[in-house]
Each structure stands twice: as structure tokens, then as C-alpha cells.
Design a protein around this motif. Structure first.
Motif, PDB file in Angstrom:
ATOM      1  N   MET A  70     -46.468  47.457  -2.695  1.00  0.00           N
ATOM      2  CA  MET A  70     -45.124  47.594  -2.137  1.00  0.00           C
ATOM      3  C   MET A  70     -45.058  47.028  -0.717  1.00  0.00           C
ATOM      4  N   ASN A  71     -46.078  47.296   0.084  1.00  0.00           N
ATOM      5  CA  ASN A  71     -46.092  46.780   1.456  1.00  0.00           C
ATOM      6  C   ASN A  71     -46.036  45.257   1.461  1.00  0.00           C
ATOM      7  N   TYR A  72     -46.786  44.625   0.562  1.00  0.00           N
ATOM      8  CA  TYR A  72     -46.800  43.159   0.486  1.00  0.00           C
ATOM      9  C   TYR A  72     -45.474  42.623  -0.040  1.00  0.00           C
ATOM     10  N   LEU A  73     -44.955  43.246  -1.083  1.00  0.00           N
ATOM     11  CA  LEU A  73     -43.732  42.758  -1.722  1.00  0.00           C
ATOM     12  C   LEU A  73     -42.542  42.781  -0.768  1.00  0.00           C
ATOM     13  N   LEU A  74     -42.470  43.799   0.095  1.00  0.00           N
ATOM     14  CA  LEU A  74     -41.298  43.992   0.943  1.00  0.00           C
ATOM     15  C   LEU A  74     -41.477  43.463   2.355  1.00  0.00           C
ATOM     16  N   ALA A  75     -42.645  42.929   2.674  1.00  0.00           N
ATOM     17  CA  ALA A  75     -43.000  42.620   4.060  1.00  0.00           C
ATOM     18  C   ALA A  75     -41.966  41.767   4.777  1.00  0.00           C
ATOM     19  N   ASN A  76     -41.388  40.789   4.117  1.00  0.00           N
ATOM     20  CA  ASN A  76     -40.490  39.853   4.795  1.00  0.00           C
ATOM     21  C   ASN A  76     -39.022  39.996   4.386  1.00  0.00           C
ATOM     22  N   MET A  77     -38.676  41.117   3.756  1.00  0.00           N
ATOM     23  CA  MET A  77     -37.297  41.303   3.310  1.00  0.00           C
ATOM     24  C   MET A  77     -36.441  41.897   4.420  1.00  0.00           C
ATOM     25  N   SER A  78     -35.209  41.432   4.518  1.00  0.00           N
ATOM     26  CA  SER A  78     -34.277  41.915   5.534  1.00  0.00           C
ATOM     27  C   SER A  78     -33.683  43.257   5.125  1.00  0.00           C
ATOM     28  N   ASP A  79     -33.130  43.970   6.099  1.00  0.00           N
ATOM     29  CA  ASP A  79     -32.436  45.221   5.795  1.00  0.00           C
ATOM     30  C   ASP A  79     -31.290  44.987   4.819  1.00  0.00           C
ATOM     31  N   ASP A  80     -30.582  43.889   4.989  1.00  0.00           N
ATOM     32  CA  ASP A  80     -29.453  43.604   4.104  1.00  0.00           C
ATOM     33  C   ASP A  80     -29.906  43.481   2.651  1.00  0.00           C
ATOM     34  N   TYR A  81     -31.011  42.788   2.432  1.00  0.00           N
ATOM     35  CA  TYR A  81     -31.484  42.633   1.059  1.00  0.00           C
ATOM     36  C   TYR A  81     -32.023  43.952   0.512  1.00  0.00           C
ATOM     37  N   LEU A  82     -32.656  44.747   1.356  1.00  0.00           N
ATOM     38  CA  LEU A  82     -33.114  46.067   0.921  1.00  0.00           C
ATOM     39  C   LEU A  82     -31.931  46.931   0.505  1.00  0.00           C
ATOM     40  N   HIS A  83     -30.817  46.815   1.235  1.00  0.00           N
ATOM     41  CA  HIS A  83     -29.607  47.552   0.840  1.00  0.00           C
ATOM     42  C   HIS A  83     -29.102  47.083  -0.523  1.00  0.00           C
ATOM     43  N   GLN A  84     -29.182  45.790  -0.796  1.00  0.00           N
ATOM     44  CA  GLN A  84     -28.748  45.283  -2.099  1.00  0.00           C
ATOM     45  C   GLN A  84     -29.609  45.843  -3.229  1.00  0.00           C
ATOM     46  N   ILE A  85     -30.913  45.884  -3.008  1.00  0.00           N
ATOM     47  CA  ILE A  85     -31.816  46.446  -4.017  1.00  0.00           C
ATOM     48  C   ILE A  85     -31.507  47.922  -4.228  1.00  0.00           C
ATOM     49  N   ALA A  86     -31.346  48.662  -3.130  1.00  0.00           N
ATOM     50  CA  ALA A  86     -31.069  50.097  -3.216  1.00  0.00           C
ATOM     51  C   ALA A  86     -29.764  50.356  -3.957  1.00  0.00           C
ATOM     52  N   ALA A  87     -28.735  49.580  -3.644  1.00  0.00           N
ATOM     53  CA  ALA A  87     -27.437  49.762  -4.307  1.00  0.00           C
ATOM     54  C   ALA A  87     -27.544  49.483  -5.798  1.00  0.00           C
ATOM     55  N   PHE A  88     -28.314  48.476  -6.170  1.00  0.00           N
ATOM     56  CA  PHE A  88     -28.463  48.135  -7.587  1.00  0.00           C
ATOM     57  C   PHE A  88     -29.055  49.319  -8.355  1.00  0.00           C
ATOM     58  N   PHE A  89     -30.156  49.865  -7.877  1.00  0.00           N
ATOM     59  CA  PHE A  89     -30.807  50.942  -8.622  1.00  0.00           C
ATOM     60  C   PHE A  89     -30.050  52.266  -8.508  1.00  0.00           C
ATOM     61  N   ALA A  90     -29.343  52.477  -7.401  1.00  0.00           N
ATOM     62  CA  ALA A  90     -28.547  53.697  -7.276  1.00  0.00           C
ATOM     63  C   ALA A  90     -27.450  53.769  -8.334  1.00  0.00           C
ATOM     64  N   ASN A  91     -27.015  52.616  -8.814  1.00  0.00           N
ATOM     65  CA  ASN A  91     -25.950  52.569  -9.810  1.00  0.00           C
ATOM     66  C   ASN A  91     -26.444  52.434 -11.241  1.00  0.00           C
ATOM     67  N   GLU A  92     -27.747  52.536 -11.427  1.00  0.00           N
ATOM     68  CA  GLU A  92     -28.320  52.541 -12.773  1.00  0.00           C
ATOM     69  C   GLU A  92     -28.520  53.995 -13.210  1.00  0.00           C
TER      70      GLU A  92
END
Length: 227
Positions: A70-92
């Protein structure tokens, strides 16, 4: 360039991948739609509060939580993209599987029920339900549900907090609680929680009926960020 104009036209008509395709690396471990896997090691992320998911993604990215993949996968992701991922799974909201029958004794399960619903007043340990909601299905915007999680996963996370491996923003209320629990408390709570069925259509509560029993840094940050 061979086939240049035709190739360019074909590429121009190909739609960019949607979020379902973009989060394939997540579902490879967390299961289809983020519903968790049968081994119980990778938790369910589907339907968790969006801000909770964002906080955890950020914690992995910034090193407060340690798991190399997880640390490697997310290392270079922006807060905005993390919000997009979170929103996607929150609605599943895929259905939950039935709970695994408990192997614990009736006495252990009763101890777990009491700890989860009442806490341990003399040791100043609040009830799990005081923060995670009376139905234990989580609370918006940032508190996760505790039902539908495997016993081994609950044990592992409480143990990680107790040993200082898992961290959240200070004041880290879960670390304080976990460090006050004995191994027997953790076993009892996880045994009882993992044996409870998840009600059909369960969703995080909109709010708690009373203030949190202690200050939590993750909740304070969520309030400041407006997420």
C-alpha cells in the motif's frame, strides 16, 4: 509513421478508463467491488465512509500506516486522486456474507458484547458503540463500521495499534484505547463482533447522538478539511 492518421483517429476515439478500471489494483486484493476476500486478511472497503477511506489512503501514503504494497502503490498519488478512490468505494454496496460461527465460549462472547456495547468504566475504556454507532455500522463522515469484519483482521488492527505499528493523526484515540486493552479483551471483542450479522441495507449513521467520549485527531482533521 506507419498508419499515422488512422492510428491517431483510433486512439482519439478510445475513452479513458473509468474508475472501476483505475482501481483494479485495489480490487485485486480487496475483492470485487471492494467487498473483501475470503481469507479475511484484506478488509472490506466497500461502503465505508468516504472520509474514513480517504484518511486511511492518506495514512498509508504518508507512512502513518505500514504495509509495503500500500505504501508503494499510493506513494505519488495526490489528495485529489485519493478522494476519487475513496468516493468510488464509499458508493459501492455489495451484500455482506453471513458471519462465520464463533469458536469462542459463551463467557468470552459475553465479555466481548459487554466491552463493545458498554465499555469498561473502571478502566476508562469507552464502548465501541460510543464512537462507531449504536448499530456498529459506522458514522459519517469518518468512522468505520465494525460489523462484517473477520476476527483475525480485527485482532491484527487492534494489535497493530497496541504495538505502535498502526498510527493515526494525534491525538490517536484508537492507539490510546488499544493500549488500554488486554489480549483477552481484544480476543473477546473481536470474537463477538465477527459473529454478528450485518443488517440488510446497513449504512453508516449520519451522526452520533452524543459527542465522542475522547478527542480523535482524524475526526478533528476531517472537520477542518470540510470533507
Amino acid at each position: 509513421m506507419a498508419g499515422g492518421p488512422a492510428q491517431a483517429q483510433t486512439q482519439a476515439t478510445v475513452a479513458p478508463p473509468g474508475m472501476a478500471e483505475r482501481v483494479a489494483a485495489c480490487t485485486a486484493c480487496h475483492g470485487k467491488e471492494g467487498r473483501a476476500t475470503a481469507d479475511g486478511y484484506y478488509p472490506r472497503i466497500a461502503g465505508k465512509p468516504e472520509t474514513y477511506l480517504f484518511n486511511q489512503l492518506q495514512n498509508f501514503r504518508d507512512g502513518r500506516r505500514q504495509y509495503p504494497m500500500m505504501n508503494y502503490l499510493l506513494a505519488n498519488m495526490s489528495d485529489d486522486y485519493l478522494h476519487q478512490i475513496a468516493a468510488f468505494f464509499a458508493n459501492e454496496h455489495p451484500p455482506y456474507p453471513p458471519p462465520v460461527p464463533p469458536a469462542a465460549t459463551a463467557a468470552v462472547l459475553e465479555r466481548g458484547r459487554a466491552l463493545v456495547t458498554d465499555g469498561i468504566r473502571e478502566r476508562r475504556i469507552p464502548a465501541c458503540a460510543a464512537c462507531h454507532g449504536a448499530a456498529l455500522t459506522g458514522v459519517q463522515p469518518a468512522i468505520p463500521g465494525l460489523l462484517g469484519l473477520p476476527r483475525d483482521y480485527i485482532n491484527a488492527q487492534l494489535g497493530a495499534w497496541r504495538n505502535g505499528v498502526r498510527k493515526a493523526r494525534t491525538p490517536d484515540c484508537m492507539a490510546d484505547i488499544a493500549q488500554a486493552l488486554t489480549p483477552e479483551d481484544i480476543n473477546a471483542a473481536s470474537s463477538w463482533l465477527s459473529a454478528q450479522p450485518v443488517p440488510a441495507g446497513a449504512l453508516p449513521a449520519a451522526s452520533l447522538p452524543a459527542p465522542l467520549p475522547m478527542t480523535c485527531g482524524s475526526m478533528s482533521h476531517s472537520a477542518r478539511s470540510g470533507r
